[in-house]
Design an enzyme around this catalytic site. Structure first.
Site, PDB file in Angstrom:
ATOM      1  N   SER A  21       0.834  -1.200   0.000  1.00 33.30           N
ATOM      2  CA  SER A  21       0.000   0.000   0.000  1.00 33.30           C
ATOM      3  C   SER A  21       0.869   1.250   0.000  1.00 33.30           C
ATOM      4  O   SER A  21       1.973   1.257   0.579  1.00 33.30           O
ATOM      5  CB  SER A  21      -0.903   0.008   1.234  1.00 33.30           C
ATOM      6  OG  SER A  21      -1.531   1.264   1.395  1.00 33.30           O
ATOM      7  N   TYR A  50      -2.606  -0.148   9.885  1.00 26.84           N
ATOM      8  CA  TYR A  50      -2.732  -0.724   8.543  1.00 26.84           C
ATOM      9  C   TYR A  50      -1.421  -0.572   7.779  1.00 26.84           C
ATOM     10  O   TYR A  50      -0.901  -1.530   7.192  1.00 26.84           O
ATOM     11  CB  TYR A  50      -3.866  -0.038   7.787  1.00 26.84           C
ATOM     12  CG  TYR A  50      -3.931  -0.398   6.326  1.00 26.84           C
ATOM     13  CD1 TYR A  50      -4.293  -1.674   5.914  1.00 26.84           C
ATOM     14  CD2 TYR A  50      -3.620   0.546   5.337  1.00 26.84           C
ATOM     15  CE1 TYR A  50      -4.344  -2.010   4.566  1.00 26.84           C
ATOM     16  CE2 TYR A  50      -3.668   0.219   4.001  1.00 26.84           C
ATOM     17  CZ  TYR A  50      -4.029  -1.062   3.613  1.00 26.84           C
ATOM     18  OH  TYR A  50      -4.069  -1.388   2.285  1.00 26.84           O
TER      19      TYR A  50
END
Length: 331
Positions: free
Chosen positions: A128, A153
């Protein structure tokens, strides 16, 4: 050629499966169809793939549960893995951290173990752009240090990259990690800003614009993302001892996949308003914990190595999303 696609009922997994199936390959989709967002949307994606392609198989199982994963894949033959399944969402990681550690760390390890014991020829996985965290030098480059994640995350995705590097070094498992930048398009996720804004506008409700609207994102249309994933799927990194993108000498490389443009959030909202034919009522909100102000992808590495070239601007992509949203909801 058969590819196992995790997150098979998810947004990107659905589109990757469709692309591989359309060119004649076989795909096994794997997903636990959890309720982080609409399970109906997930099952609708799977149903469409089954309707269109006889060579598609779907397995409902949780890859973070190793016993369930082994049982689900026993007797199944596949040559490569595209590991897109994960617990997504920056803000939700603050509310439910355990879900991220289980899915993104334990699950990633389970998939790597499956790949190494099967001696597979390629393992492509989702990282990501969140890993860049507090970096303030734009555009973000794969050579940049990513030691300061701003959300759990992001920390799990950076950890996945480190675990993959170890497995690539120890077991010579060819891997490519992909740092996605704000993916959008038809069949997208309901927790993403573009969906939330479109829904609120059609329902006549105000939209919450975080960062007081002073944010920029490298919005990347789903078709361009899929082209990058499939290019990595087709071209595993060589085990030649040369330095790969991201700095590894093992058969492990890291790429940014973005649109190579940083767009103002307000411009994206304006395009949604135009496509919907109505103006949004905007509530300006402060930055949320874990969010970053700007994202901008340097895609020179994947351009150089694989010829990746995104073609869809938000001027084209946003209206396509709104048209799909309108059709899907019967508006």
């Amino acid at each position: 050629m058969t590819t196992l696609v995790t997150g098979g009922a998810g947004f990107i997994g659905f589109h990757v499966s469709e692309r591989l199936l359309a060119r004649g390959e076989e795909v096994i989709g794997l997903d636990n169809v959890n309720d982080y967002y609409s399970t109906k949307l997930k099952r609708d994606r799977v149903a469409l793939l089954k309707e269109r392609h006889e060579r598609y198989e779907f397995i409902e199982a949780d890859f973070a549960d190793n016993a369930a994963l082994q049982q689900a894949t026993a007797g199944k033959r596949f040559d490569k893995i595209v590991h897109l399944g994960a617990q997504a969402g920056v803000r939700y990681s603050i509310e439910n951290p355990y879900a991220y550690v289980q899915s993104n760390l334990v699950g990633h390890l389970n998939m790597l173990e499956l790949a190494r014991h099967r001696e597979l020829g390629n393992f492509v996985y989702a990282s990501s752009s969140s890993v860049y965290g507090g970096n303030d030098t734009l555009p973000f480059r794969v050579e940049d240090r990513v030691d300061h994640p701003l959300s759990l995350y992001a920390a799990t995705k950076k950890s996945d990259e480190l675990i993959s590097e170890t497995y690539s070094h120890l077991y010579r498992l060819p891997q490519t990690g992909l740092r996605f930048f704000t993916v959008y398009g038809p069949w997208g996720r309901p927790d993403m800003a573009m969906w939330l804004f479109t829904r609120a506008i059609y329902e006549g409700k105000p939209i919450q614009v975080f960062g007081e609207g002073n944010m920029r994102r490298d919005f990347t249309y789903i078709d361009d993302i899929v082209s990058g994933i499939v290019a990595c799927h087709d071209n595993p990194p060589p085990d030649d001892g040369q330095v790969k993108a991201g700095g590894s000498r093992s058969p492990h490389r890291l790429y940014n996949i973005g649109n190579n443009r940083s767009e103002e959030l307000t411009r994206m909202i304006s395009l949604i308003e135009q496509a919907c034919g109505r103006e949004a009522v905007k509530e300006l909100m402060p930055m949320q914990p874990g969010d970053v102000r700007d994202t901008y992808a340097d895609i020179s590495a994947i351009q150089r190595d694989l010829g990746y070239a995104p073609t869809t601007t938000i001027d084209v992509g946003v209206p396509r999303f709104v048209e799909w949203y309108r059709t899907y909801h019967g508006l």
